[in-house]
Write a protein that holds these residues in place. Structure first.
Motif, mmCIF file in Angstrom:
data_model
loop_
_atom_site.group_PDB
_atom_site.id
_atom_site.type_symbol
_atom_site.label_atom_id
_atom_site.label_comp_id
_atom_site.label_asym_id
_atom_site.label_seq_id
_atom_site.Cartn_x
_atom_site.Cartn_y
_atom_site.Cartn_z
ATOM 1 N N GLY A 570 80.582 -6.014 -4.859
ATOM 2 C CA GLY A 570 79.939 -6.424 -3.545
ATOM 3 C C GLY A 570 79.853 -5.098 -2.725
ATOM 4 O O GLY A 570 78.811 -5.016 -2.061
ATOM 5 N N VAL A 571 80.585 -4.007 -2.911
ATOM 6 C CA VAL A 571 80.563 -2.972 -2.149
ATOM 7 C C VAL A 571 79.142 -1.798 -2.624
ATOM 8 O O VAL A 571 78.336 -1.513 -1.864
ATOM 9 C CB VAL A 571 81.720 -1.971 -2.269
ATOM 10 C CG1 VAL A 571 81.455 -0.506 -1.868
ATOM 11 C CG2 VAL A 571 82.902 -2.680 -1.496
ATOM 12 N N ARG A 572 79.217 -2.040 -3.947
ATOM 13 C CA ARG A 572 77.846 -1.430 -4.561
ATOM 14 C C ARG A 572 76.582 -1.979 -4.188
ATOM 15 O O ARG A 572 75.526 -1.352 -3.907
ATOM 16 C CB ARG A 572 78.059 -1.272 -5.964
ATOM 17 C CG ARG A 572 79.006 -0.290 -6.547
ATOM 18 C CD ARG A 572 79.186 -0.327 -8.031
ATOM 19 N NE ARG A 572 80.066 0.572 -8.726
ATOM 20 C CZ ARG A 572 79.810 1.835 -8.958
ATOM 21 N NH1 ARG A 572 78.636 2.397 -8.723
ATOM 22 N NH2 ARG A 572 80.754 2.661 -9.413
ATOM 23 N N ALA A 573 76.564 -3.351 -4.115
ATOM 24 C CA ALA A 573 75.179 -4.235 -3.574
ATOM 25 C C ALA A 573 75.126 -3.717 -2.262
ATOM 26 O O ALA A 573 73.809 -3.700 -2.000
ATOM 27 C CB ALA A 573 75.528 -5.495 -4.072
ATOM 28 N N GLN A 574 75.930 -3.704 -1.407
ATOM 29 C CA GLN A 574 75.873 -3.327 -0.083
ATOM 30 C C GLN A 574 75.176 -1.883 0.225
ATOM 31 O O GLN A 574 74.447 -1.511 1.040
ATOM 32 C CB GLN A 574 77.033 -3.337 1.011
ATOM 33 C CG GLN A 574 76.606 -3.460 2.308
ATOM 34 C CD GLN A 574 75.700 -4.343 2.816
ATOM 35 O OE1 GLN A 574 75.825 -5.798 2.641
ATOM 36 N NE2 GLN A 574 74.486 -4.023 3.499
ATOM 37 N N MET A 575 75.888 -0.877 -0.542
ATOM 38 C CA MET A 575 75.492 0.341 -0.767
ATOM 39 C C MET A 575 73.877 0.455 -0.974
ATOM 40 O O MET A 575 73.219 1.343 -0.321
ATOM 41 C CB MET A 575 76.338 1.154 -1.540
ATOM 42 C CG MET A 575 77.677 1.517 -1.115
ATOM 43 S SD MET A 575 78.723 2.453 -2.290
ATOM 44 C CE MET A 575 77.777 3.905 -2.203
ATOM 45 N N ASP A 576 73.506 -0.127 -1.923
ATOM 46 C CA ASP A 576 72.144 -0.308 -2.395
ATOM 47 C C ASP A 576 71.155 -0.682 -1.313
ATOM 48 O O ASP A 576 70.160 -0.192 -1.071
ATOM 49 C CB ASP A 576 72.179 -1.123 -3.687
ATOM 50 C CG ASP A 576 72.700 -0.574 -4.791
ATOM 51 O OD1 ASP A 576 72.787 0.846 -4.805
ATOM 52 O OD2 ASP A 576 72.677 -1.251 -5.839
ATOM 53 N N LYS A 577 71.663 -1.576 -0.365
ATOM 54 C CA LYS A 577 70.961 -2.122 0.609
ATOM 55 C C LYS A 577 70.942 -1.183 2.041
ATOM 56 O O LYS A 577 70.120 -1.164 2.594
ATOM 57 C CB LYS A 577 71.443 -3.686 0.995
ATOM 58 C CG LYS A 577 71.124 -4.472 -0.033
ATOM 59 C CD LYS A 577 71.623 -5.858 0.470
ATOM 60 C CE LYS A 577 71.958 -6.922 -0.621
ATOM 61 N NZ LYS A 577 72.326 -8.173 -0.062
ATOM 62 N N GLY A 578 71.988 -0.527 1.925
ATOM 63 C CA GLY A 578 72.164 0.277 3.026
ATOM 64 C C GLY A 578 72.836 -0.331 4.496
ATOM 65 O O GLY A 578 72.952 -1.770 4.172
ATOM 66 N N VAL A 579 73.116 0.448 5.221
ATOM 67 C CA VAL A 579 73.995 -0.336 6.452
ATOM 68 C C VAL A 579 73.190 -0.008 8.018
ATOM 69 O O VAL A 579 73.723 -0.768 8.823
ATOM 70 C CB VAL A 579 75.436 0.207 6.526
ATOM 71 C CG1 VAL A 579 76.072 -0.765 5.354
ATOM 72 C CG2 VAL A 579 75.380 1.675 6.519
ATOM 73 N N ALA A 580 72.354 1.040 8.147
ATOM 74 C CA ALA A 580 71.945 1.331 9.105
ATOM 75 C C ALA A 580 70.067 1.073 9.115
ATOM 76 O O ALA A 580 69.706 0.499 9.833
ATOM 77 C CB ALA A 580 72.350 2.825 9.331
ATOM 78 N N ALA A 581 69.610 2.024 8.216
ATOM 79 C CA ALA A 581 68.079 1.820 8.252
ATOM 80 C C ALA A 581 67.519 1.236 6.823
ATOM 81 O O ALA A 581 66.307 1.374 6.713
ATOM 82 C CB ALA A 581 67.437 3.398 8.285
ATOM 83 N N GLY A 582 68.319 0.804 6.174
ATOM 84 C CA GLY A 582 67.941 0.237 4.716
ATOM 85 C C GLY A 582 67.662 1.029 3.856
ATOM 86 O O GLY A 582 67.115 0.673 2.641
ATOM 87 N N TYR A 583 68.265 2.272 3.671
ATOM 88 C CA TYR A 583 68.258 3.185 2.620
ATOM 89 C C TYR A 583 69.681 3.044 1.848
ATOM 90 O O TYR A 583 70.803 2.932 2.217
ATOM 91 C CB TYR A 583 67.962 4.667 3.255
ATOM 92 C CG TYR A 583 66.581 4.493 3.810
ATOM 93 C CD1 TYR A 583 65.424 5.013 2.889
ATOM 94 C CD2 TYR A 583 66.426 4.646 5.100
ATOM 95 C CE1 TYR A 583 64.106 4.868 3.508
ATOM 96 C CE2 TYR A 583 65.149 4.776 5.671
ATOM 97 C CZ TYR A 583 64.136 4.823 4.891
ATOM 98 O OH TYR A 583 62.716 5.066 5.411
ATOM 99 N N PRO A 584 69.542 3.329 0.695
ATOM 100 C CA PRO A 584 70.896 3.406 -0.305
ATOM 101 C C PRO A 584 71.820 4.483 0.280
ATOM 102 O O PRO A 584 71.425 5.354 0.809
ATOM 103 C CB PRO A 584 70.153 3.809 -1.663
ATOM 104 C CG PRO A 584 68.815 3.473 -1.613
ATOM 105 C CD PRO A 584 68.505 3.694 -0.130
ATOM 106 N N ALA A 612 80.995 -6.670 0.510
ATOM 107 C CA ALA A 612 79.899 -6.177 1.237
ATOM 108 C C ALA A 612 80.046 -6.326 3.017
ATOM 109 O O ALA A 612 79.915 -5.369 3.569
ATOM 110 C CB ALA A 612 78.957 -6.954 0.887
ATOM 111 N N LEU A 613 80.866 -7.358 3.165
ATOM 112 C CA LEU A 613 81.219 -7.300 4.645
ATOM 113 C C LEU A 613 82.041 -6.423 5.260
ATOM 114 O O LEU A 613 82.112 -5.815 6.473
ATOM 115 C CB LEU A 613 81.786 -8.825 5.195
ATOM 116 C CG LEU A 613 80.894 -10.183 4.739
ATOM 117 C CD1 LEU A 613 81.775 -11.315 4.989
ATOM 118 C CD2 LEU A 613 79.884 -10.019 5.947
#
Length: 719
Positions: A570-584, A612-613
């Protein structure tokens, strides 16, 4: 010196198929846009009766313009072959685009030719890019001559232009650039004819036809001074060491001997004759004679090295029609009705229609060109003239022909015998450095786009096609704005595909600026089995390039062992999506410290969601850095433009790491520059350096983006 005699057989329109390689001359025309290359080609075609009038063949189509965009912009954008015949010799004229964006077609012309004619406008002079091409030809030993055009224009000055050519192209310590003819001015101060220095004859064009006359007495001193200088330069290259002594002692050297030594000097690349042309056909016959008598025939050049397709060396080849077949595709064009047509230079052996050949390619996976090694059956062979294709029954060593229906062969591929496959050494091709992101204009265009782009890539080795997995953009890497315009026009007019250009996005990354902690709670109950997972993580940034680390520090079984990989997933999946501007996200260590599970409702998916959360909550409690790619940029530029280039690099947030002279009045500049600042550098450098600058770039690393820029990128993404 090869025997220049040769009969002809097998008439093809007004151009005959050569009986031997010695009856062929392959000449590429080089010069900046507007120098008059295409006009010169048309004048030569008219002078030899190949076409009835300038620019037209029998059906009314143009001679060397192939695309609608060329008619609209009045400039050539593609290599064209214009064959003609003079004194029993087939001359293959390769007209190249003068604009720097179409360097691929220029390189193709240089590859196929045995000599180069540098076309220089008497009114405009020599630009920096033409000088660079001259130096490139010198480095490979390409024989070169100079043709001065536009002598009829008000600002034209032949003598001044010869001096400029001597300074730019010649050796300052010797007479390596000298005219073979001097212009003869008429009563209206226009150019009425030419004075031949070797023949000591005047060729008068004032009546509209060429008339050979004895020179007037007032012309003799001018002819004599220039002639003596020319003869000394020619016989300095003679293989007869006694010739100079005989000349200095007063012996008269016959013209045939001088012409033979002139050919030797030109073939060696040590002497570069200057000729002149003007409207009305003035100088065309003299130029044709120069090509036939001074330019080398194909057998005078060594054939390029060959290997087997798997890289094993082969014995050197010669330009022999009876030798092993070795030919190369120098240009590929596709027509929605006719299909693919390949322009092929035959270096050894003989090609015939309907024979089965082997096609070998070096492959350029980074540019979308597949590496292939297969047999194909060639279709009809022809001699191209404009859009016409005139049937041909063979293509012998030294000749250039057009072949239909080579469906897999691409520009740069080797054609050889199917039982003796060969591979010629690849030709140098610059990297395309201008990115243009595109998308299909409609669903109908989207369905046809992939196949159309594949055809464009097969035609153009300077084009690179990229499917960027980070930005999900389709990117064409091109040579410049004119290249982009031509490619999009071809998609629209040739293949019926409309595309829209969109803003090109650089592959950014995200990372944590400092340590943070987060708790992910995914608890849902909606009847039946629910979803329950809670996990707590610590996140800390790692040095650039470290990648991702996941550490398990759970004690007491608060998170069952079988669900720990789910948290990481889940962490890796969220890293791929990014948390600020949508970049990995990159360069992080995530430590799982605690959590909770339910004996019934916990599941793999629940803990993936919780992981991910948790990462998103950690990101919300700290600063996130946007990382931008930084490239090492290597710029080569003429010394006079070094200051302007350095200043421009600084304005792009570049850090100069070194400069060094590399000879010939050029300097190498090395700098590290954010990629987002050099998306259009291919265009800007050309402007700053007046066409003399070149650059290459290599990815170095990702560095934090300045906060104000990062904030703007984030805002634009979230808008």
């Amino acid at each position: 010196m090869a025997d220049k005699s040769g009969s002809s057989a097998g008439t093809v329109g007004r151009v005959t198929a050569p009986a031997s390689p010695n009856a062929v001359r392959n000449v590429v025309l080089v010069g900046h846009t507007g120098a008059g290359k295409t006009t010169l080609v048309e004048s030569l075609l008219v002078a030899t009766g190949t076409i009835p009038r300038a620019g037209r063949v029998e059906d009314g189509t143009t001679v060397s313009d192939y695309e609608d965009i060329e008619h609209r912009q009045h400039r050539s954008v593609a290599l064209s072959l214009c064959p003609l015949e003079y004194e029993g010799v087939k001359i293959n004229l390769l007209d190249t685009p003068g604009y720097a964006d179409f360097v691929g077609d220029l390189r193709a012309g240089l590859r196929a030719a045995d000599a180069a004619l540098f076309v220089v406008s008497a009114a405009d002079g020599v630009d920096g890019s033409t000088r660079m091409i001259w130096d490139e030809c010198a480095s490979i030993g390409m024989p070169r001559a100079i043709v001065i055009t536009k002598l009829d224009q008000a600002r034209a000055d032949f003598d001044e232009m010869v001096l400029i050519c001597r300074r730019v192209f010649g050796d300052p310590d010797s007479d390596t650039v000298l005219p073979l003819y001097l212009p003869l001015h008429g009563e209206d101060e226009g150019v009425a004819g030419l004075m031949g220095l070797l023949t000591q004859r005047v060729y008068d064009y004032s009546s509209g036809t060429r008339v050979s006359l004895d020179p007037d007495p007032e012309h003799l001193p001018l002819i004599e001074d220039a002639r003596n200088r020319l003869i000394e330069a020619i016989i300095a290259e003679s293989e007869d060491e006694s010739l100079m002594d005989r000349y200095l002692s007063g012996e008269r050297i016959d013209v045939d001997t001088l012409i033979g030594d002139l050919e030797t000097a030109v073939a060696r690349g040590s002497f570069h004759p200057v000729l002149a042309v003007a409207p009305g056909g003035l100088g065309t016959i003299e130029l044709l004679e120069g090509i036939v008598r001074a330019c080398p025939a194909p057998p005078e050049h060594e054939v390029l090295p060959v290997t087997t397709p798997d890289g094993k060396p082969r014995d050197p080849l010669t330009c022999d029609p009876e030798g092993p077949l070795a030919a190369e595709v120098i240009k590929t064009t596709s027509d929605p009705y006719v299909g693919r047509i390949s322009l092929v230079r035959v270096f050894s052996g003989t090609l015939r229609p309907d024979m089965t050949v082997h096609v070998s390619g070096h492959g350029m996976a980074d540019r979308g060109h597949e590496d292939h090694d297969l047999d194909e059956r060639i279709g009809a062979m022809s001699v191209p003239l404009g859009k016409q294709q005139r049937s041909l029954n063979r293509g012998i060593a030294g000749d250039i022909v057009a072949i239909a229906k080579l469906t897999r062969a691409e520009t740069g591929d080797t054609i050889s015998d199917k039982d003796d496959p060969l591979l010629m050494e690849p030709w140098m091709m610059p990297d395309p450095l201008l990115p243009v992101a595109i998308r299909a204009h409609s669903k109908a265009d989207e369905d046809k786009l992939s196949q159309s782009l594949a055809r464009l890539v097969a035609e153009d080795p300077t084009l690179r096609l990229e499917h960027n997995t980070d930005t999900h953009q389709l990117v064409l890497w091109c040579m410049g704005e004119a290249h982009v315009e031509v490619l999009l026009d071809r998609l629209r007019s040739r293949y019926g595909v409309a595309v829209d250009a969109v803003a090109h996005r650089v592959s950014l990354r995200e990372t944590f600026a400092e340590k943070a902690s987060g708790r992910g709670r995914h608890v849902k109950q909606s009847g039946g089995h629910g979803q329950f997972a809670i996990c707590e993580i610590d996140v800390e940034p790692l040095p650039g390039g470290s990648g991702f680390e996941f550490v398990d520090k759970v004690f007491g079984g608060s998170v069952p062992r079988n669900f720990i990989p789910s948290v990481e997933k889940g962490v890796r999946a969220q890293m791929d999506k990014g948390v600020a501007a949508g970049y990995p996200m990159v360069d992080l260590r995530v430590t799982l410290t605690d959590g909770k599970a339910h004996s019934v409702d916990s599941s793999d998916m629940a803990f993936q969601m919780a992981g991910a959360l948790a990462l998103r909550e950690a990101a919300a409690s700290t600063r996130i850095h946007l990382l931008e790619p930084v490239s090492e940029v290597r710029v080569t530029v003429s010394d006079e433009y070094v200051g302007g280039v350095l200043s421009d690099l600084s304005s792009r947030r570049g850090r100069v790491v070194g400069t060094e002279p590399i000879g010939s009045g050029r300097t190498l500049i090395r700098a590290e520059v954010p990629e987002i600042e050099i998306s259009r550098y291919a265009i800007d450098l050309r402007s700053i350096s007046h066409g003399t600058g070149q650059f290459a770039r290599t990815y170095c690393r990702h560095d934090p983006m300045p906060p104000q820029l990062a904030a703007k990128v984030t805002a634009d993404t979230q808008a």
